[in-house]
Design an enzyme around this catalytic site. Structure first.
Site, mmCIF file in Angstrom:
data_model
loop_
_atom_site.group_PDB
_atom_site.id
_atom_site.type_symbol
_atom_site.label_atom_id
_atom_site.label_comp_id
_atom_site.label_asym_id
_atom_site.label_seq_id
_atom_site.Cartn_x
_atom_site.Cartn_y
_atom_site.Cartn_z
ATOM 1 N N ASP A 210 9.966 22.310 -15.541
ATOM 2 C CA ASP A 210 8.984 22.760 -16.499
ATOM 3 C C ASP A 210 7.605 22.457 -15.875
ATOM 4 O O ASP A 210 6.795 22.283 -16.502
ATOM 5 C CB ASP A 210 9.000 21.680 -17.518
ATOM 6 C CG ASP A 210 9.223 20.322 -17.213
ATOM 7 O OD1 ASP A 210 8.551 20.063 -16.208
ATOM 8 O OD2 ASP A 210 9.563 19.510 -18.074
ATOM 9 N N GLU B 23 17.978 22.508 -15.718
ATOM 10 C CA GLU B 23 17.449 21.390 -16.553
ATOM 11 C C GLU B 23 16.765 22.135 -17.800
ATOM 12 O O GLU B 23 15.687 21.750 -18.035
ATOM 13 C CB GLU B 23 16.306 20.606 -15.848
ATOM 14 C CG GLU B 23 15.747 19.365 -16.535
ATOM 15 C CD GLU B 23 15.024 18.558 -15.646
ATOM 16 O OE1 GLU B 23 15.244 17.814 -14.648
ATOM 17 O OE2 GLU B 23 14.066 18.729 -15.962
ATOM 18 N N GLU C 97 4.017 20.525 -19.666
ATOM 19 C CA GLU C 97 5.540 20.646 -19.449
ATOM 20 C C GLU C 97 6.372 21.606 -20.791
ATOM 21 O O GLU C 97 7.204 22.115 -20.275
ATOM 22 C CB GLU C 97 6.214 19.560 -18.918
ATOM 23 C CG GLU C 97 5.657 19.170 -17.386
ATOM 24 C CD GLU C 97 4.327 18.392 -17.371
ATOM 25 O OE1 GLU C 97 3.753 18.196 -18.558
ATOM 26 O OE2 GLU C 97 3.840 18.237 -16.324
ATOM 27 N N HIS D 225 1.923 9.485 -13.531
ATOM 28 C CA HIS D 225 1.237 10.532 -13.242
ATOM 29 C C HIS D 225 1.134 11.450 -14.057
ATOM 30 O O HIS D 225 0.346 12.448 -13.985
ATOM 31 C CB HIS D 225 2.277 11.164 -12.027
ATOM 32 C CG HIS D 225 3.452 11.965 -12.560
ATOM 33 N ND1 HIS D 225 4.526 11.354 -12.630
ATOM 34 C CD2 HIS D 225 3.706 13.242 -12.887
ATOM 35 C CE1 HIS D 225 5.589 12.037 -13.115
ATOM 36 N NE2 HIS D 225 4.985 13.282 -13.277
ATOM 37 N N ARG E 280 -0.375 13.905 -17.122
ATOM 38 C CA ARG E 280 -1.712 14.573 -17.606
ATOM 39 C C ARG E 280 -1.771 13.969 -18.974
ATOM 40 O O ARG E 280 -3.169 13.720 -19.149
ATOM 41 C CB ARG E 280 -1.619 16.036 -17.518
ATOM 42 C CG ARG E 280 -1.936 16.453 -16.315
ATOM 43 C CD ARG E 280 -1.857 18.332 -16.639
ATOM 44 N NE ARG E 280 -2.903 18.791 -15.428
ATOM 45 C CZ ARG E 280 -2.373 19.122 -14.225
ATOM 46 N NH1 ARG E 280 -1.121 18.425 -13.831
ATOM 47 N NH2 ARG E 280 -2.838 19.537 -13.487
ATOM 48 N N HIS F 148 0.981 7.835 -7.072
ATOM 49 C CA HIS F 148 0.816 9.415 -7.029
ATOM 50 C C HIS F 148 -0.587 9.530 -6.305
ATOM 51 O O HIS F 148 -1.604 9.204 -6.830
ATOM 52 C CB HIS F 148 1.117 10.010 -8.141
ATOM 53 C CG HIS F 148 1.549 11.298 -8.472
ATOM 54 N ND1 HIS F 148 0.663 12.327 -8.306
ATOM 55 C CD2 HIS F 148 2.662 12.003 -8.421
ATOM 56 C CE1 HIS F 148 1.310 13.599 -8.264
ATOM 57 N NE2 HIS F 148 2.196 13.417 -8.615
HETATM 58 C C1 UD1 Z 1 3.171 18.062 -11.165
HETATM 59 C C2 UD1 Z 1 3.686 18.746 -12.308
HETATM 60 C C3 UD1 Z 1 4.306 17.784 -13.236
HETATM 61 C C4 UD1 Z 1 5.436 16.914 -12.319
HETATM 62 C C5 UD1 Z 1 4.662 16.220 -11.229
HETATM 63 C C6 UD1 Z 1 5.728 15.503 -10.292
HETATM 64 C C7 UD1 Z 1 2.475 20.582 -13.403
HETATM 65 C C8 UD1 Z 1 1.317 21.035 -14.219
HETATM 66 N N1 UD1 Z 1 2.673 19.226 -13.267
HETATM 67 O O1 UD1 Z 1 2.111 17.122 -11.701
HETATM 68 O O2 UD1 Z 1 5.315 18.452 -14.329
HETATM 69 O O3 UD1 Z 1 6.016 15.933 -13.191
HETATM 70 O O4 UD1 Z 1 4.219 17.357 -10.389
HETATM 71 O O5 UD1 Z 1 5.181 14.865 -9.480
HETATM 72 O O6 UD1 Z 1 3.178 21.465 -12.719
HETATM 73 N N2 UD1 Z 1 -1.568 16.000 -4.676
HETATM 74 C C9 UD1 Z 1 -1.829 15.787 -3.202
HETATM 75 N N3 UD1 Z 1 -0.822 16.015 -2.767
HETATM 76 C C10 UD1 Z 1 0.520 16.305 -3.045
HETATM 77 C C11 UD1 Z 1 0.600 16.300 -4.473
HETATM 78 C C12 UD1 Z 1 -0.440 16.351 -5.379
HETATM 79 O O7 UD1 Z 1 -2.832 15.278 -2.888
HETATM 80 O O8 UD1 Z 1 1.627 16.266 -2.262
HETATM 81 C C13 UD1 Z 1 -2.819 15.928 -5.561
HETATM 82 C C14 UD1 Z 1 -3.693 17.109 -5.423
HETATM 83 O O9 UD1 Z 1 -5.027 16.720 -5.850
HETATM 84 C C15 UD1 Z 1 -3.613 17.850 -6.666
HETATM 85 C C16 UD1 Z 1 -3.128 16.945 -7.751
HETATM 86 O O10 UD1 Z 1 -2.422 15.904 -6.968
HETATM 87 O O11 UD1 Z 1 -4.434 19.022 -6.760
HETATM 88 C C17 UD1 Z 1 -2.134 17.527 -8.796
HETATM 89 O O12 UD1 Z 1 -1.246 17.848 -8.610
HETATM 90 P P1 UD1 Z 1 -0.539 18.886 -9.764
HETATM 91 O O13 UD1 Z 1 1.000 19.453 -8.940
HETATM 92 O O14 UD1 Z 1 -1.249 19.870 -10.448
HETATM 93 O O15 UD1 Z 1 -0.037 17.703 -10.771
HETATM 94 P P2 UD1 Z 1 0.910 16.544 -10.852
HETATM 95 O O16 UD1 Z 1 0.312 15.461 -11.374
HETATM 96 O O17 UD1 Z 1 1.475 16.196 -9.407
HETATM 97 N N1 UDP Z 2 10.061 9.388 -6.102
HETATM 98 C C1 UDP Z 2 9.997 9.228 -4.723
HETATM 99 N N2 UDP Z 2 9.198 8.537 -4.429
HETATM 100 C C2 UDP Z 2 7.985 7.766 -5.030
HETATM 101 C C3 UDP Z 2 8.240 7.965 -6.631
HETATM 102 C C4 UDP Z 2 9.223 8.796 -6.980
HETATM 103 O O1 UDP Z 2 10.696 9.833 -4.092
HETATM 104 O O2 UDP Z 2 7.050 7.036 -4.729
HETATM 105 C C5 UDP Z 2 11.203 10.227 -6.566
HETATM 106 C C6 UDP Z 2 12.053 9.831 -7.575
HETATM 107 O O3 UDP Z 2 13.296 9.046 -7.420
HETATM 108 C C7 UDP Z 2 12.418 11.015 -8.424
HETATM 109 C C8 UDP Z 2 11.329 11.889 -8.188
HETATM 110 O O4 UDP Z 2 10.610 11.524 -7.393
HETATM 111 O O5 UDP Z 2 13.606 11.676 -8.076
HETATM 112 C C9 UDP Z 2 10.428 11.936 -9.643
HETATM 113 O O6 UDP Z 2 9.414 12.579 -9.432
HETATM 114 P P1 UDP Z 2 7.800 12.357 -10.331
HETATM 115 O O7 UDP Z 2 7.930 11.185 -11.003
HETATM 116 O O8 UDP Z 2 6.612 12.934 -9.154
HETATM 117 O O9 UDP Z 2 8.121 13.821 -11.353
HETATM 118 P P2 UDP Z 2 8.786 13.955 -12.539
HETATM 119 O O10 UDP Z 2 10.255 13.600 -12.343
HETATM 120 O O11 UDP Z 2 8.226 13.025 -13.640
HETATM 121 O O12 UDP Z 2 8.593 15.391 -12.814
#
Ligand code: UD1
Ligand code: UDP
Length: 349
Positions: free
Chosen positions: A94, A116, A130, A197, A199, A229
């Protein structure tokens, strides 16, 4: 048969890698499209799972917003799909990548397989965005692969044809088989593993959660491991509201096998993660869910406990789990590790 996989975030690669590997085992060479919604969170996972992306669309920006991320993703995914014209495009979950991937496939009249599918809270703002993303993907998907019967029932109640819905378990639990368990050492303290993490918790919610963590750090006899995160909103809240403490180890996100082994070692997991809510029961670990609503309801009141954003509730539930010392048995309600095989059997029919 031509398959394309669209992924871009950490959970998507963890949950799609076993499916991509299963396709290879069956002599299918899928096109893997990485939107690059995440960067460093993804890097180690390609080698770990032994898969490669054919395209990296490099859409991530620091502190990215939803609309522009979606716009960058859909226009670049669309170009790749137009060029390859696969029979099926697979999307998972999602995220923005999921919604953009499904929409790009639909616009190109390519069938969408949603992994999923059917998770619901029925609140468009929890989880946000999501819940909206997954509801919209359900409208345009051709095959819906659900983790549990209640996910299937949610889709049926939305009018989706039963013969397009399959209950297969969650592919994320197939990935557990890639992790070599490390030895768990005896220790004199209790361990909490924390992840954050979402929003919808930014603002007062995360402030309350961190207030509870400060209390637990001062409680005595507890160590907290917090792989933080990289989202700047999380970092900012942590620097404002989390008190420095020897009991808290804030570290970079852990590589997936290390994280899974930290889950095995933990006495209690505190998390707002979706994937962690599936993995913790699979490993027989209790999880306090730091969210107001959850779509993973099957284990609520058994091994997962919805605490919301109330500091006192988070503290009381965590302390009682730590002091009761109840042993939780592994629960395979979200998946048994064979979901990818089932999905490819169905797609191959
Ligand atoms: C995203 C997903 C969320 C998922 C999560 C898993 C959306 C809207 N949200 O949230 O559903 O649960 O990923 O982790 O799709 N950033 C980095 N490096 C990275 C990743 C992220 O620096 O490798 C930082 C960047 O500043 C980026 C910010 O995190 O702009 C937010 O990333 P984003 O993918 O928009 O949201 P997540 O909170 O990661
Ligand atoms: N995970 C990881 N390293 C971390 C934290 C989480 O590899 O430090 C893995 C965890 O085992 C799971 C996935 O990341 O498989 C979950 O990702 P996240 O919580 O970012 O996203 P969500 O599942 O909430 O979409």
């Amino acid at each position: 048969m031509k398959l394309a996989f669209v992924l871009g975030t950490r959970p998507e690669i963890i949950k799609m890698a076993p499916l991509i590997q299963e396709a290879y085992k069956r002599g299918i060479s899928p096109t893997v499209i990485n939107t690059g919604q995440h960067r460093e969170l993804l890097y180690p996972l390609w080698d770990f799972f032994g898969i490669k992306a054919h395209y990296n669309l490099d859409i991530m920006r620091e502190g990215q917003d939803l609309s522009n991320t979606f716009a960058r993703a859909i226009s670049s995914i669309s170009q790749v799909l137009e060029h390859h014209n696969p029979d099926w495009t697979f999307v998972q979950g999602d995220t923005t990548t999921t919604f953009a991937g499904a929409t790009a496939a639909y616009y190109n009249k390519i069938k969408v397989a949603h992994i999923e599918a059917g998770m619901r809270t029925h609140d468009l703002f929890s989880p946000y965005p999501e819940e909206g993303n997954r509801q919209m993907v359900s409208r345009i998907a051709d095959s819906h692969f659900c983790a549990t019967p209640s996910n299937r029932d949610a889709l049926i109640s939305e009018g989706i044809a039963q013969d397009k819905i399959y209950v297969v378990g969650n592919t994320g639990l197939d990935s557990m088989a890639y992790v070599k368990p490390s030895d768990v050492e005896a220790k004199k303290w209790k361990t909490i593993l924390l992840t954050l993490h979402r929003r919808e918790s930014f603002g007062k919610g995360i402030q309350n959660i961190l207030t509870a963590i400060n209390y637990l750090a001062d409680y005595g006899g507890i160590k907290i491991i917090f792989p933080m995160h990289p989202n700047p909103n999380v970092r900012e809240a942590v620097s404002k509201f989390l008190k420095p403490s020897e009991a808290i180890n804030i570290c970079r996100p852990l590589e997936y096998p290390d994280f899974v082994n930290k889950m095995r070692e933990a006495d209690v997991i505190l998390s707002d993660s979706g994937g962690v809510q599936e993995e913790a029961p699979f490993l027989g670990k209790p999880v306090v869910v730091l969210r107001e609503k959850t779509e993973r309801t099957e284990t609520i009141g058994k091994s997962s406990f919805l605490a919301g954003f109330d500091a006192a509730t988070i503290i009381n539930k965590t302390v009682s789990l730590l002091t009761e010392g109840k042993i939780f048995q592994p629960d395979f309600v979200y998946g048994d590790g064979k979901s990818s095989q089932r999905i490819l059997d169905i797609i191959n029919k």
